[in-house]
Design a protein around this motif. Structure first.
Motif, mmCIF file in Angstrom:
data_model
loop_
_atom_site.group_PDB
_atom_site.id
_atom_site.type_symbol
_atom_site.label_atom_id
_atom_site.label_comp_id
_atom_site.label_asym_id
_atom_site.label_seq_id
_atom_site.Cartn_x
_atom_site.Cartn_y
_atom_site.Cartn_z
ATOM 1 N N ILE A 114 0.841 -1.178 -0.184
ATOM 2 C CA ILE A 114 -0.016 -0.062 0.044
ATOM 3 C C ILE A 114 0.768 1.240 -0.023
ATOM 4 O O ILE A 114 0.463 2.333 -0.257
ATOM 5 C CB ILE A 114 -1.112 0.015 1.227
ATOM 6 N N LEU A 115 2.085 1.130 0.287
ATOM 7 C CA LEU A 115 3.051 2.278 0.369
ATOM 8 C C LEU A 115 4.288 1.767 0.013
ATOM 9 O O LEU A 115 5.008 0.697 0.564
ATOM 10 C CB LEU A 115 3.407 2.857 1.823
ATOM 11 N N ASP A 116 4.959 2.441 -0.930
ATOM 12 C CA ASP A 116 6.599 2.165 -1.250
ATOM 13 C C ASP A 116 7.211 3.002 -0.661
ATOM 14 O O ASP A 116 7.168 4.127 -0.803
ATOM 15 C CB ASP A 116 6.629 2.124 -2.787
ATOM 16 N N MET A 117 8.330 2.406 0.017
ATOM 17 C CA MET A 117 9.079 3.383 0.952
ATOM 18 C C MET A 117 10.312 3.873 0.032
ATOM 19 O O MET A 117 11.234 4.608 0.561
ATOM 20 C CB MET A 117 9.447 2.552 2.309
ATOM 21 N N GLU A 118 10.213 3.493 -1.105
ATOM 22 C CA GLU A 118 11.433 3.952 -2.037
ATOM 23 C C GLU A 118 12.604 3.560 -1.855
ATOM 24 O O GLU A 118 13.670 4.112 -2.388
ATOM 25 C CB GLU A 118 11.140 5.260 -2.246
ATOM 26 N N TYR A 135 0.252 7.036 10.684
ATOM 27 C CA TYR A 135 0.444 7.489 9.599
ATOM 28 C C TYR A 135 -0.254 8.837 8.927
ATOM 29 O O TYR A 135 -1.646 8.537 9.002
ATOM 30 C CB TYR A 135 0.299 6.512 8.505
ATOM 31 N N ASN A 136 0.188 9.765 8.919
ATOM 32 C CA ASN A 136 -0.652 10.927 8.356
ATOM 33 C C ASN A 136 -0.317 11.547 7.002
ATOM 34 O O ASN A 136 -0.755 12.492 6.692
ATOM 35 C CB ASN A 136 -0.462 12.173 9.581
ATOM 36 N N GLY A 137 0.142 10.675 6.038
ATOM 37 C CA GLY A 137 0.770 10.951 4.881
ATOM 38 C C GLY A 137 2.082 11.242 4.620
ATOM 39 O O GLY A 137 2.417 11.410 3.543
ATOM 40 N N ILE A 156 8.281 9.648 5.829
ATOM 41 C CA ILE A 156 9.377 9.948 6.773
ATOM 42 C C ILE A 156 9.101 9.687 8.280
ATOM 43 O O ILE A 156 10.002 9.249 8.728
ATOM 44 C CB ILE A 156 10.010 11.482 6.529
ATOM 45 N N GLU A 157 7.940 9.834 8.528
ATOM 46 C CA GLU A 157 7.549 9.366 9.827
ATOM 47 C C GLU A 157 7.409 7.944 10.081
ATOM 48 O O GLU A 157 7.582 7.292 11.238
ATOM 49 C CB GLU A 157 6.219 10.110 10.267
ATOM 50 N N LEU A 168 9.488 2.843 12.354
ATOM 51 C CA LEU A 168 8.838 1.558 12.137
ATOM 52 C C LEU A 168 9.637 0.757 11.316
ATOM 53 O O LEU A 168 9.583 -0.528 11.283
ATOM 54 C CB LEU A 168 7.248 1.848 11.915
ATOM 55 N N MET A 169 10.243 1.159 10.336
ATOM 56 C CA MET A 169 10.700 0.147 9.194
ATOM 57 C C MET A 169 12.207 -0.499 9.828
ATOM 58 O O MET A 169 12.489 -1.432 9.370
ATOM 59 C CB MET A 169 11.222 0.946 7.992
#
Length: 97
Positions: free
Chosen positions: A42-46, A84-86, A89-90, A94-95
């Motif tokens: 759902i999100l790619d941390m790039e 998560y607020n969009g 970087i936040e 967690l990663m």
């Protein structure tokens, strides 16, 4: 071309608002089989890492360099938006937990 994994992810995330859905990257969703888990990004941390959700709605951080590659970070998509607020970087802390 229609992405069937995106359709699956959208069904899993149906409890979210349109605004929350807009903060995710569902147009690039794909299924990953990791250990005994099937998750949808759902999100790619790039950096080769992802945030993903399973069919039960549990949200995981996927870190390919960590000894525990998949770690639960939220019990539901709604709970995920408590952390998560969009701003990706936040999620960096967690990663690497």
């Amino acid at each position: 071309m229609e992405n069937p994994d995106q359709k699956t992810a959208e069904k899993i995330l149906k409890s979210l608002t349109k605004e929350q859905i807009a903060l995710l990257e569902l147009e690039h969703t794909f299924e990953i089989e990791l250990e005994d888990k099937h998750v949808f990004t759902i999100l790619d941390m790039e950096d080769g890492n992802y945030i993903a959700v399973n069919k039960q709605g549990k949200v995981y951080r996927l870190n390919h360099e960590h000894k525990e590659r998949a770690q639960l970070i939220a019990d539901s998509p709604i709970d995920f938006f408590n952390i998560y607020n969009g701003h990706k970087i936040e999620l960096e802390i967690l990663m690497n937990e």
